[in-house]
Design an enzyme around this catalytic site. Structure first.
Site, PDB file in Angstrom:
ATOM      1  CG  ASP A   1       2.857  -0.499  -0.888  1.00  0.00           C
ATOM      2  OD1 ASP A   1       1.414  -0.770  -1.365  1.00  0.00           O
ATOM      3  OD2 ASP A   1       3.124   0.121  -2.465  1.00  0.00           O
ATOM      4  CG  HIS A   2      -0.652  -3.078   4.890  1.00  0.00           C
ATOM      5  ND1 HIS A   2      -0.619  -4.372   4.574  1.00  0.00           N
ATOM      6  CD2 HIS A   2      -0.878  -2.958   5.739  1.00  0.00           C
ATOM      7  CE1 HIS A   2      -1.129  -4.884   5.930  1.00  0.00           C
ATOM      8  NE2 HIS A   2      -1.417  -4.213   6.372  1.00  0.00           N
ATOM      9  NE  ARG A   3      -0.199   0.249  -2.509  1.00  0.00           N
ATOM     10  CZ  ARG A   3      -0.036   0.802  -4.158  1.00  0.00           C
ATOM     11  NH1 ARG A   3      -0.820   1.781  -4.391  1.00  0.00           N
ATOM     12  NH2 ARG A   3       1.475   1.384  -3.663  1.00  0.00           N
TER      13      ARG A   3
END
Lengths: 326, 449
Positions: B421-423
């Site tokens: 999850d790039h967040r």
């Protein structure tokens, strides 16, 4: 245990102490024939006679001075002010005579007198008759200031005040006289200078006295429904201040709101906050917040008066701030 | 006095349940806690127990019926009691859910009874330089105050000065914590007591903390199991921009190939002891858990307005079941021996297939592993199991020709792909985690280091 009104609890304390010690007498405006403007002295003239229940003219400075003099020569006067607003006229006797006599006589002459009557606001009595003066008297070395919130405390503290060898400023509440509560019979004494935890809780401390005890308890009740457990500390005595109880509670909860009826500037709460920030500094997770009366002469208008008084909603808002709740 | 038995929410996500089998008949005596029926939820078959004693007066729904949560399914009471009123009009109503809003209503009533703008400006006073109106209850004063939002933590220009409550400083001194780098949630980023929950005496996740250090595999320190960190502006921007681009969970994938020769040798040796068989999956779980200890930035939950970094490692393990998939959790996998993990994985997978898992056994994971190697899949990408921020897709072990020291050799290799999850996880962050994991599997002695 019998249930009495605050008014009758005071009456019981007066009767018991006047029976126990014939040096004790009551004087003030309307205390005799009229049985007290708020009926605190009901039945006392009939029982103890006009030598010990003395109606005075409307001369606060004069009869306060008579009280100080009587105390100096060995009697135990209880001076009733119809309200503490009227006692402004007697401040010279209280501050310059009663409070100073033991000190200035090198300990030879004390003033074992009680000055009592209702303080603070009732309902729509306007600016001149709605004032809380406890911080004035608490400011003076030599005076003790006692402010019971419940009938049991009223009886126990008035009996202790009458037996105290120094002048005691005893501030009641017009709105408290009809409050009912269980009152121990007979020899019920509450030491001066001892606060009382009226409700236990671990999340925040609410420090209060006199009428604001009810305000704080209501706020605590509502907060409990929201999962916040407030501890309510009733100071009962303003001076000497029970710092031990205050610090123990703040040490437990780490957050504190101080509630009082009077004005904010140099108020009782300012003194409490001073103690907390100095002696419980490392326990605080948030600045202490005060909830006080608004910094204005008390408005006569009903809505404005309501808005100017400390109430549970303001206490809850302050609690939310010290808990960093949205 | 008769008591209604309603369909209860037996799992966190359950909205309806099917009565599989009644365990009591009408007329049976009931004690509090008795199992009344087996109920199939969205996840498992669970027991519906009696909350009151008496006699089972009525089974309102027959076996096989699916009913929504809080609907009446049975009535318990005294023998012979008239329950026609309950059974007639009660269904679908009067469940526990009907009376949950009281505190809210109280607050509202109190709010509306306040004067709209109380002239009580001076009625509450604080240490702030200027008095401000007492906010009505339930209304936060924060939005109107610049710099008061939690994200104002570590505002530029503050230099090295850490804003913290006296209590927070005392706790930090007692526990040996460094308040630098702790994000404060109080006004103007003040660090308060609650911000230290979960900050045990260990480095905050960040580049400096990710160096493979010896303490990384020590037991979880005492204290809270996780630490919530408010989003920094850059994380907010990354989250917003990437979500716009690719979907609610902006996922990217990292693949690496691992030489499994030494793991295979170690496994063969362990299994030769005849004390139960260890699978490659068990070893992968253990290695992943240990690698996560060194890379806490990958052991985290996305929580919309903050990121929860876990100090504990709980591995969700994808298990295929009839008509679906479930992820039982191996808790504290980093602290368990291979034998423990192996036994637990077998037990959980077995009960998952029988749909006998309890909700607490398939929730609360901090990172997932999905393995399709046994189905001969070379490599694949797995879908992230939110709020977790990463999942590892494990392919099969295959003999491959690899160039080694200038000659071609046959080695057993395995490809793994991590969905991130790039967040929460950036490319380099995920890659470094995989590098550690790869190094561990290529030198399995690291598992016991």
């Amino acid at each position: 245990m019998p249930t009495l009104t605050y008014r009758d609890a005071l009456n019981q304390a007066l009767r018991e102490e006047m029976t126990r010690d014939d040096r004790v007498f009551l004087m003030g405006e309307e205390v005799g024939v009229y049985q007290g403007a708020y009926k605190v002295s009901r039945g006392l003239l009939e029982e103890f006679g006009p030598m010990r229940v003395v109606d005075t003219p409307i001369t606060e400075l004069g009869f306060a001075g008579v009280g100080v003099g009587a105390a100096m020569v060995g009697l135990r006067p209880i001076v009733e002010f119809m309200t503490w607003n009227f006692a402004l006229l007697a401040v010279d006797q209280l501050v310059n005579s009663a409070a100073k006599m033991r000190y200035m006589s090198g300990g030879q002459v004390g003033v074992p007198a009680v000055f009592r009557g209702p303080g603070g606001a009732a309902l729509q009595l306007a600016a001149q008759h709605s004032q809380a003066f406890e911080s004035w008297y608490a400011h003076i070395p030599g005076l003790k200031v006692v402010m019971p919130a419940t009938p049991a405390d009223a009886k126990g503290l008035l009996k202790s005040a009458i037996r105290d060898d120094d002048p005691v400023i005893f501030i009641e509440g017009e709105m408290l006289y009809n409050v009912k509560g269980e009152v121990p019979e007979g020899e019920h004494l509450i030491p001066i200078g001892r606060a009382d935890v009226k409700r236990e809780g671990g999340d925040v401390t609410l420090i209060c006295h006199s009428k604001t005890v009810t305000v704080a308890l209501k706020a605590a009740e509502q907060l409990a429904g929201d999962g916040v457990h407030a501890e309510v500390v009733d100071l009962r005595t303003i001076r000497p201040l029970d710092t031990e109880t205050v610090l123990a509670s703040v040490g437990k909860t780490h957050r504190c709101v101080v509630v009082e009826e009077g004005w904010s500037f140099a108020g009782v709460g300012a003194q409490v906050v001073d103690v907390i920030q100095r002696d419980a500094f490392d326990e605080l997770d948030a600045p202490v917040i005060r909830v006080t009366g608004a910094d204005v002469p008390m408005p006569y208008n009903k809505q404005l008066e309501k808005a100017a008084k400390a109430d549970p909603a303001k206490v809850i808002a302050a609690v939310n701030r010290v808990l960093y709740r949205g | 006095m008769a008591t209604k038995v309603v369909m209860e929410a037996l799992s966190p996500t359950m909205e309806e349940g099917r009565v599989v089998e009644w365990k009591k008949n009408e007329g049976d005596p009931i004690a509090t806690g008795d199992v009344l029926a087996e109920v199939e939820t969205d996840k498992a078959v669970m027991e519906l127990v009696a909350r009151a004693g008496g006699t089972l007066l009525k089974r309102v729904v027959p076996e096989g019926t699916t009913v929504p949560v809080s609907q009446l399914v049975a009535v318990i009471g005294d023998k012979g009691e008239d329950i026609s009123a309950l059974v007639g009009g009660g269904a679908g109503n009067g469940g526990p859910a009907a009376q949950t809003t009281k505190p809210v209503a109280d607050t509202t009533a109190q709010r509306t009874s306040m004067p709209p703008a109380p002239p009580a400006a001076a009625a509450t006073e604080s240490t702030a330089p200027a008095p401000r109106p007492a906010p009505p209850p339930g209304v936060s004063p924060a939005p109107s105050r610049p710099g008061a939002s939690p994200t104002a933590a570590a505002a530029p220009g503050d230099g090295d000065r850490v804003k913290a409550s006296p209590l927070a400083r005392k706790i930090a001194a007692e526990r040996g914590l460094d308040l630098h780098g702790v994000a404060g949630s109080g006004p103007a980023g003040r660090i308060i007591q609650r911000d230290l929950e979960g900050v045990a005496a260990r480095p905050a996740p960040g580049p400096a903390a990710r160096a493979p250090q010896v303490p990384a595999v020590q037991p979880v320190p005492a204290g809270e199991p996780f630490r919530d960190v408010p989003l920094t502006q850059i994380r907010k921007t990354i989250a917003r921009r990437l979500s716009q681009s690719i979907g609610p969970i902006p996922t990217f994938y990292l693949t690496t190939e691992i030489d499994m020769e030494r793991v295979a040798e170690a496994r063969d040796a362990l299994n030769a002891r005849g004390e139960g068989r260890i699978s490659f999956n068990d070893i992968t779980i253990k290695a992943t858990a240990l690698a996560l200890r060194q890379h806490p930035a990958c052991n985290a939950w996305w929580q919309d307005d903050h990121i929860r970094y876990w100090a504990e490692v709980h591995i969700s393990m994808a298990v295929a079941i009839e008509d679906g998939l479930i992820t039982p959790v191996i808790r504290h996998a980093d602290q368990k021996s291979l034998r423990q993990i192996s036994a637990e994985a077998k037990d959980l997978a077995g009960r998952a297939r029988e749909r006998r898992l309890k909700p607490e056994e398939y929730t609360g994971g901090t990172f997932s592993i999905s393995n399709l190697g046994m189905l001969d899949i070379d490599e694949f990408t797995a879908v992230i199991n939110p709020p977790e921020a990463g999942i590892l897709a494990v392919g099969r072990l295959a003999e491959k020709a690899v160039v080694e020291d200038g000659t071609v050799a046959v080695r057993r290799r395995m490809r793994i792909t991590m969905s991130c999850d790039h967040r929460v996880i950036d490319g380099a962050t995920g890659a470094e985690f995989l590098k550690t994991l790869k190094a561990m599997l290529e030198n399995p002695l690291a598992l016991v280091w």
